[in-house]
Design an enzyme around this catalytic site. Structure first.
Site, PDB file in Angstrom:
ATOM      1  N   LYS A   1       0.874  -1.183   0.000  1.00 52.38           N
ATOM      2  CA  LYS A   1       0.000   0.000   0.000  1.00 52.38           C
ATOM      3  C   LYS A   1       0.899   1.218   0.000  1.00 52.38           C
ATOM      4  CE  LYS A   1      -4.485   0.768   0.241  1.00 52.38           C
ATOM      5  NZ  LYS A   1      -5.601  -0.125  -0.116  1.00 52.38           N
TER       6      LYS A   1
ATOM      7  N   ASP B   1      -6.888   4.202  -4.619  1.00 48.30           N
ATOM      8  CA  ASP B   1      -7.589   4.043  -3.338  1.00 48.30           C
ATOM      9  C   ASP B   1      -8.224   5.418  -3.118  1.00 48.30           C
ATOM     10  OD1 ASP B   1      -7.658   1.951  -0.933  1.00 48.30           O
ATOM     11  OD2 ASP B   1      -7.483   3.899  -0.007  1.00 48.30           O
TER      12      ASP B   1
HETATM   13  N1  GLU Z   1      -7.311   0.085  -2.999  1.00 49.82           N
HETATM   14  C1  GLU Z   1      -8.061  -1.098  -3.323  1.00 49.82           C
HETATM   15  C2  GLU Z   1      -8.087  -2.026  -2.122  1.00 49.82           C
HETATM   16  O1  GLU Z   1      -8.128  -1.563  -1.012  1.00 49.82           O
HETATM   17  C3  GLU Z   1      -7.597  -1.755  -4.618  1.00 49.82           C
HETATM   18  C4  GLU Z   1      -6.170  -2.158  -4.666  1.00 49.82           C
HETATM   19  C5  GLU Z   1      -5.692  -2.632  -6.037  1.00 49.82           C
HETATM   20  O2  GLU Z   1      -6.498  -2.705  -6.960  1.00 49.82           O
HETATM   21  O3  GLU Z   1      -4.499  -2.939  -6.123  1.00 49.82           O
HETATM   22  O4  GLU Z   1      -8.125  -3.226  -2.205  1.00 49.82           O
END
Ligand code: GLU
Length: 450
Positions: free
Chosen positions: A123, A163
């Site tokens: 992340k 996100d």
């Molecule tokens: N931010 C999204 C999540 O919390 C998607 C992450 C992604 O597609 O890599 O899963």
């Protein structure tokens, strides 16, 4: 033992409150797994899991339209790559700090393991606030952010996505700079626009997935979403497509929100109204309170910080889809939901319920799908976007949606099986934590001490 791990996490990084919360929740669920598998303790698996593989933190200086210089902080947490390249979104929001991103990266490891696709967990993001910034300011910020991030990512190394605060516009600017610096056109980011490598259904995926998960849960009690009244929080990507899919299932949605307040539309948010919200939020980048100017039958309530509860969760309803952000449902909100008749909660956001609230849901016996399972549709279609990029083909809408449905079905079944195997049938929190944990941990053990 699992308690000790939380103590270790707390004493190492005393200020990372959200990270402790996420670790505490997983540790609570996996205690019986550790008892049955002493080799996990011997391999110091927990100690290894709570320590990111790598934390990258960097300065992001940028210039606003008036020529003034600002300095933000950029992050990427590469948490665990036991089952695939690091994968997870980037969040641009003023609240972003190391603790919040570590909680999100930690959750992502288990969520991605549940998707059935080969993705590790990561992340990143920044405390930059895109709200109120011009397109040019956002572009300059994204370009500078990528000037550092590009050396750490790659299609087989680490694949960021969106996100909160990072949507198609930001992904475009980030990809443009990556491509220039790396001199290659590869699937290094997901959530790309369709013309240049994006996948159909990716924007819809988190919201659709959360509704598919709710529908799966309801089937276990011979219920369906048809005719049910639903509370949805948020008004961004996840919330918008949650409403779309709920309308497909013939449910009625009565709320949407942003950080300033929420709207309650007793008549229900129909196709026309949600199309208006998409324009308002995605193109005009306006606030949800404008909804009541367009649809005066709805009522807008501003956030009152002195209240101990969120009035959005205090309306008569059958289902709730928290799709805004972490810790948006406290204990009082959880009690209000149950008092008002809610019997299914499907979390589109990451960790939207405080631990005490989650306990209240479980003790009351309602259907409770935690974010790790219920919102895994987004990253799942990101995984499908990576596959399409590697194969240099694009699947149709129907094909991607079909795969998403199958993945959500499989996540639901996996959660139920793991929960039952460890003596807590119907407990989706335990099921998701245990199934994700076992897959990652077995992979780590296979690969030795690295
Ligand atoms: N931010 C999204 C999540 O919390 C998607 C992450 C992604 O597609 O890599 O899963």
């Amino acid at each position: 033992m699992s308690q000790d791990i939380l103590q270790i996490a707390k004493s190492k990084d005393p200020y990372e409150r959200e990270f402790h919360q996420a670790v505490g929740e997983v540790m609570e669920s996996i205690r019986p797994v550790l008892d049955r598998n002493p080799q996990y303790r011997k391999a110091k698996i927990l100690e290894r899991l709570i320590e990111p593989d790598r934390v990258i933190m960097f300065r992001v200086p940028w210039m606003d339209d008036q020529g003034e210089i600002h300095v933000n902080r950029g992050f990427r947490i590469e948490m665990n790559n036991a089952i695939g390249p690091y994968k997870g979104g980037l969040r641009f929001h003023p609240s972003v700090n190391l603790g919040i991103l570590k909680f999100l990266a930690f959750e992502q490891v288990f969520k991605n393991a549940l998707t059935t696709l080969p993705m590790g967990g990561g992340k990143g993001g920044s405390d930059f606030d895109p709200k109120g910034k011009s397109d040019n300011e956002v572009m300059r910020f994204c370009q500078t952010f990528m000037c550092e991030l590009f050396r750490h990512i790659g299609p087989d190394t680490d694949v960021p996505a969106g996100d909160i605060g990072v949507g198609a516009r930001e992904i475009g600017y980030l990809f443009g700079m990556y491509k220039k610096l790396a001199n290659e056109f590869t699937g290094v980011l997901t959530g790309k626009s369709l013309n240049w490598g994006g996948s159909l259904i990716r924007p819809e995926a988190t919201g659709y997935g959360s509704v598919y998960f709710a529908s799966e849960m309801m089937t276990t009690r011979n219920k369906s979403l048809d005719g049910k009244t639903c509370l949805v929080s948020g008004s961004g990507n996840v919330a918008q497509f949650t409403v779309d899919k709920l309308l497909d299932f013939k449910a009625k949605v009565v709320t949407l929100s942003d950080s300033s307040g929420y709207i309650y539309d007793e008549e229900g948010i129909d196709r026309k109204k949600i199309a208006y919200v998409k324009k308002l939020k995605n193109i005009r980048r306006g606030r949800i309170k404008e909804y009541v100017q367009e649809y005066p039958s709805a009522v807008y309530t501003a956030v009152d910080p002195s209240l101990s509860y969120n009035p959005l969760w205090n309306h008569k309803a059958d289902c709730a889809f928290p799709s805004a952000t972490q810790n948006e449902i406290n204990e009082e909100d959880a009690r209000n939901l149950i008092k008002n008749g809610v019997f299914a909660v499907s979390e589109g956001a990451n960790m939207p319920t405080v631990p005490g609230g989650a306990d209240i849901f479980r003790e009351s016996g309602i259907l409770y799908g935690p974010g790790k399972a219920a919102n895994a549709g987004g990253v799942s279609v990101s995984g499908l976007e990576m596959t399409q990029n590697s194969m240099r083909i694009s699947w149709t809408r129907e094909e991607v949606d079909q795969r998403l449905k199958m993945i959500m079905h499989s996540i639901h079944r996996t959660c139920l099986e793991a929960a039952a195997e460890y003596g807590t049938p119907g407990n989706y929190v335990n099921g998701a934590n245990i199934a994700g944990f076992v897959k990652v941990v077995e992979s780590m053990i296979d690969q030795g001490l690295v």
